[in-house]
Design a protein around this motif. Structure first.
Motif, short mmCIF file in Angstrom:
data_model
loop_
_atom_site.label_atom_id
_atom_site.label_comp_id
_atom_site.label_asym_id
_atom_site.label_seq_id
_atom_site.Cartn_x
_atom_site.Cartn_y
_atom_site.Cartn_z
N PHE A 18 -14.49 -42.95 12.62
CA PHE A 18 -15.50 -42.96 11.62
C PHE A 18 -17.05 -43.42 12.08
CE2 PHE A 18 -17.93 -45.06 8.30
CZ PHE A 18 -18.33 -43.95 7.79
N LEU A 19 -16.99 -44.66 12.72
CA LEU A 19 -18.14 -45.14 13.38
C LEU A 19 -18.62 -44.15 14.46
CD1 LEU A 19 -17.02 -48.88 13.78
CD2 LEU A 19 -18.23 -47.76 11.79
N ALA A 20 -18.01 -43.58 15.38
CA ALA A 20 -18.53 -42.73 16.04
C ALA A 20 -19.09 -41.58 15.45
CB ALA A 20 -17.27 -42.38 17.18
N ALA A 21 -18.55 -40.91 14.44
CA ALA A 21 -18.95 -39.56 13.79
C ALA A 21 -20.10 -40.36 12.79
CB ALA A 21 -17.96 -39.32 12.51
N LEU A 284 -11.36 -43.44 6.11
CA LEU A 284 -12.68 -42.72 6.68
C LEU A 284 -12.55 -42.39 8.20
CD1 LEU A 284 -15.54 -45.36 5.36
CD2 LEU A 284 -15.09 -43.21 4.56
N GLY A 285 -11.93 -43.04 8.83
CA GLY A 285 -11.35 -42.61 10.27
C GLY A 285 -10.57 -41.15 10.34
N GLU A 286 -9.65 -41.03 9.24
CA GLU A 286 -8.90 -39.95 9.25
C GLU A 286 -9.63 -38.80 8.72
OE1 GLU A 286 -6.13 -41.02 6.07
OE2 GLU A 286 -4.61 -42.04 7.75
N ILE A 287 -10.61 -38.90 7.99
CA ILE A 287 -11.28 -37.81 7.83
C ILE A 287 -12.80 -37.50 8.52
CG2 ILE A 287 -10.96 -38.02 5.21
CD1 ILE A 287 -13.88 -38.95 4.58
N SER A 288 -12.78 -38.29 9.67
CA SER A 288 -13.74 -38.32 10.54
C SER A 288 -14.13 -37.06 11.24
CB SER A 288 -13.86 -39.33 11.68
OG SER A 288 -12.47 -39.10 12.48
N TYR A 289 -13.04 -36.16 11.57
CA TYR A 289 -13.20 -34.92 12.08
C TYR A 289 -13.81 -33.94 11.09
CZ TYR A 289 -11.91 -30.28 13.78
OH TYR A 289 -11.82 -29.05 14.49
N SER A 290 -13.51 -34.13 9.68
CA SER A 290 -14.19 -33.13 8.70
C SER A 290 -15.68 -33.52 8.75
CB SER A 290 -13.37 -33.48 7.52
OG SER A 290 -12.48 -32.66 7.46
N ILE A 291 -15.82 -34.78 8.74
CA ILE A 291 -17.31 -35.49 8.77
C ILE A 291 -18.04 -34.78 9.83
CG2 ILE A 291 -18.86 -37.45 8.94
CD1 ILE A 291 -16.67 -39.14 7.45
N TYR A 292 -17.65 -35.03 10.90
CA TYR A 292 -18.20 -33.99 12.23
C TYR A 292 -18.55 -32.58 11.80
CZ TYR A 292 -19.16 -33.00 17.05
OH TYR A 292 -19.65 -32.34 18.14
N MET A 293 -17.49 -31.98 11.53
CA MET A 293 -17.61 -30.52 11.46
C MET A 293 -18.02 -29.97 10.22
SD MET A 293 -16.22 -29.36 14.29
CE MET A 293 -15.54 -27.40 13.92
N VAL A 294 -18.39 -30.81 9.34
CA VAL A 294 -19.16 -30.13 8.16
C VAL A 294 -20.61 -30.71 8.16
CG1 VAL A 294 -16.92 -29.95 6.76
CG2 VAL A 294 -18.60 -32.02 6.34
N CYS A 295 -20.81 -31.66 9.11
CA CYS A 295 -22.09 -32.48 9.18
C CYS A 295 -22.99 -31.22 9.25
CB CYS A 295 -22.16 -32.84 10.36
SG CYS A 295 -23.68 -33.92 10.71
N VAL A 296 -23.38 -30.34 10.13
CA VAL A 296 -24.47 -29.21 10.24
C VAL A 296 -24.45 -28.47 9.02
CG1 VAL A 296 -25.26 -27.21 11.50
CG2 VAL A 296 -24.81 -29.56 12.67
N PRO A 297 -23.00 -27.54 8.50
CA PRO A 297 -23.20 -27.00 7.29
C PRO A 297 -23.83 -27.56 6.16
CG PRO A 297 -21.15 -26.53 8.68
CD PRO A 297 -21.88 -27.81 9.09
N TRP A 298 -23.46 -28.90 5.85
CA TRP A 298 -23.93 -29.58 4.91
C TRP A 298 -25.58 -30.11 4.98
CZ3 TRP A 298 -23.43 -30.63 0.13
CH2 TRP A 298 -24.10 -31.80 -0.41
N GLN A 299 -25.86 -30.30 6.34
CA GLN A 299 -27.44 -30.65 6.54
C GLN A 299 -28.17 -29.25 6.12
OE1 GLN A 299 -28.42 -30.46 10.51
NE2 GLN A 299 -30.06 -31.98 10.38
N ILE A 300 -27.74 -28.00 6.59
CA ILE A 300 -28.48 -26.84 6.39
C ILE A 300 -28.62 -26.63 4.75
CG2 ILE A 300 -28.45 -24.28 6.60
CD1 ILE A 300 -26.90 -24.60 9.18
N LEU A 301 -27.49 -26.86 3.98
CA LEU A 301 -27.46 -26.50 2.63
C LEU A 301 -28.13 -27.74 1.51
CD1 LEU A 301 -26.31 -24.78 0.30
CD2 LEU A 301 -24.45 -26.26 0.30
N ALA A 302 -27.85 -29.00 1.95
CA ALA A 302 -28.21 -30.12 1.35
C ALA A 302 -29.72 -30.13 1.47
CB ALA A 302 -27.73 -31.33 1.31
N ALA A 327 -25.29 -39.92 2.13
CA ALA A 327 -24.29 -40.43 1.42
C ALA A 327 -22.87 -39.58 0.71
CB ALA A 327 -24.59 -41.29 0.10
N LEU A 328 -23.62 -38.30 0.40
CA LEU A 328 -22.73 -37.16 -0.11
C LEU A 328 -21.85 -36.40 1.03
CD1 LEU A 328 -24.92 -35.54 -2.80
CD2 LEU A 328 -22.86 -36.95 -3.25
N LEU A 329 -22.25 -36.81 2.24
CA LEU A 329 -21.50 -36.07 3.37
C LEU A 329 -20.13 -36.44 3.54
CD1 LEU A 329 -21.16 -34.44 6.04
CD2 LEU A 329 -22.41 -36.11 7.11
N PRO A 330 -19.77 -37.89 3.30
CA PRO A 330 -18.30 -38.18 3.29
C PRO A 330 -17.48 -37.59 1.99
CG PRO A 330 -19.53 -39.80 3.82
CD PRO A 330 -20.57 -38.94 3.45
#
Length: 380
Positions: A18-21, A284-302, A327-330
């Motif tokens: 999670f910290l890396a993400a 948070l570590g378990e969902i870190s892959y999702s955080i990383y992968m939805v980061c850009v789609p969420w950035q574009i939209l939000a 904060a909404l990204l996680p």
């Protein structure tokens, strides 16, 4: 010295994901913040990906190295488990960015020319778009690292072959991996004109190799004898890594320090890992892959929605609005984890388990001495 018996889980390393993400998220979102100061450590956020790469080598060695060394490794099952882990969310985010891009075009908005790179789609679908096979990044840009991971997964038997033969000389393996990393970084930068740590879709498959090898080598040290007084090592490596990133030191130094941090965290007992072993941190570590992968789609939209609602010029958000978006990204990532990533992974692994059980059942029936021969069968 007899190898130690590793714990069933390494919770501190899960939390580190999670910290890396989060480091990557800061690097990605900071340009959307209307704030004059850009901390140097934030500009180095792409090194969070290197941390993931080292972790991959370490964790996969933790799970599979002994089986590979003792010729009990099932390559097909290993690859299927990796596909189940990364592919469903890769497809989801690929489709998500595709839909957002098409919607923007239909609305007459200008999008980055590489977002809808249809020529890159075949490589995207085969997870080979970081192998130099895609003409542009295209779609969900961070997925280049998943392509790089796929390259390392395919090559894992080669990494395991070398690591297993160096298992009795773990520090020699670490020294060799570190020298290889430094040499490759220097050679690549001299030839390409930029750092390998900044390469993405053209050289991503090469970018993972030294980090993955370092992770495998560090696991040998942990397997042989975890570091004593691990908490002090963790504090030292974490502090040195923070200073290195904040001062803008050469990337190779920060990457090697990240490797030391991973070894230190792995050497800590779950009981002694403190908040890093807590349920919230591990989740948070378990969902870190999702955080990383939805980061850009969420950035574009939000960011686009927030900029329209607040009238932000150049899509640069105020600190308060920006904090809400980040904060909404996680929360968005947690939804993708529970609705897509985890169920799809469970389903795909279940398919493999059922197939293996069916094959085992068939083999048992064929080899059973009590089985009744059918009229068309003969005994040789």
């Amino acid at each position: 010295m007899t190898p130690t018996s590793p714990p069933a889980d390494l919770r501190a390393l899960t939390s580190l994901r999670f910290l890396a993400a989060a480091w990557v998220v800061m690097y990605t979102f900071w340009p959307d913040l209307n704030f004059g100061l850009v901390p140097v450590a934030v500009t180095k956020g792409y090194l969070g990906v290197e941390t993931f790469f080292i972790l991959s080598g370490f964790i996969l060695s933790h799970v599979y190295l002994q089986a590979a060394g003792e010729k009990q490794f099932r390559y097909g099952g290993f690859l299927w488990a990796r596909v189940a882990r990364v592919y469903p969310l890769h497809l989801l985010t690929l489709a998500g960015v595709m839909v957002l891009g098409l919607a923007a075009v239909a609305a007459g908005m200008t999008i980055h020319g590489d977002v809808l790179s249809w020529a890159s789609l075949p490589a995207q679908l085969t997870m080979t778009h970081a192998w130099g096979l895609a003409p542009a990044a295209g779609f969900n840009h961070p997925s280049w690292s998943i392509s790089a991971e796929w390259f390392a997964y395919l090559a894992f038997p080669a990494f395991a072959f070398v690591a297993w033969r160096l298992r009795s000389r773990p520090w020699l393996a670490v020294a060799g991996a570190a020298l290889f990393l430094v040499g490759l970084y220097l050679a690549f930068e001299a030839m390409a004109g930029f750092s390998l740590t900044e390469a993405t879709f053209r050289w991503g498959a090469l970018r993972i190799v030294p980090c993955f090898a370092l992770g495998c080598a560090l696991y040998l040290v942990y397997r042989r004898a975890p570091l004593k007084r691990a908490g002090l090592w963790v504090a030292g490596f974490a502090g040195a890594m923070a200073v290195s990133a904040s001062l803008g030191a050469w990337d190779g130094i920060t990457v090697l320090l990240a490797g030391g941090l991973i070894l230190g965290l792995a050497s800590m007992t779950n009981a002694g890992a403190g908040w890093l072993a807590s349920k919230p941190a591990v989740y948070l570590g378990e969902i870190s892959y999702s955080i990383y992968m939805v980061c850009v789609p969420w950035q574009i939209l939000a960011v686009n929605i927030a900029a329209r609602l607040t009238g932000a010029e150049d899509k640069r958000l105020s600190v308060g609005v920006w904090l809400v978006v980040v904060a909404l990204l996680p929360i968005v990532a947690a939804a993708s984890y529970h609705l897509v990533e985890r169920p799809a992974r469970t389903a795909l692994r279940g398919m493999a388990n059922r197939r293996r059980a069916a094959q085992t059942d068939t083999a048992d029936r064929v080899n059973s001495p009590e089985r009744v021969l059918q009229p068309s069968e003969t005994i040789v």
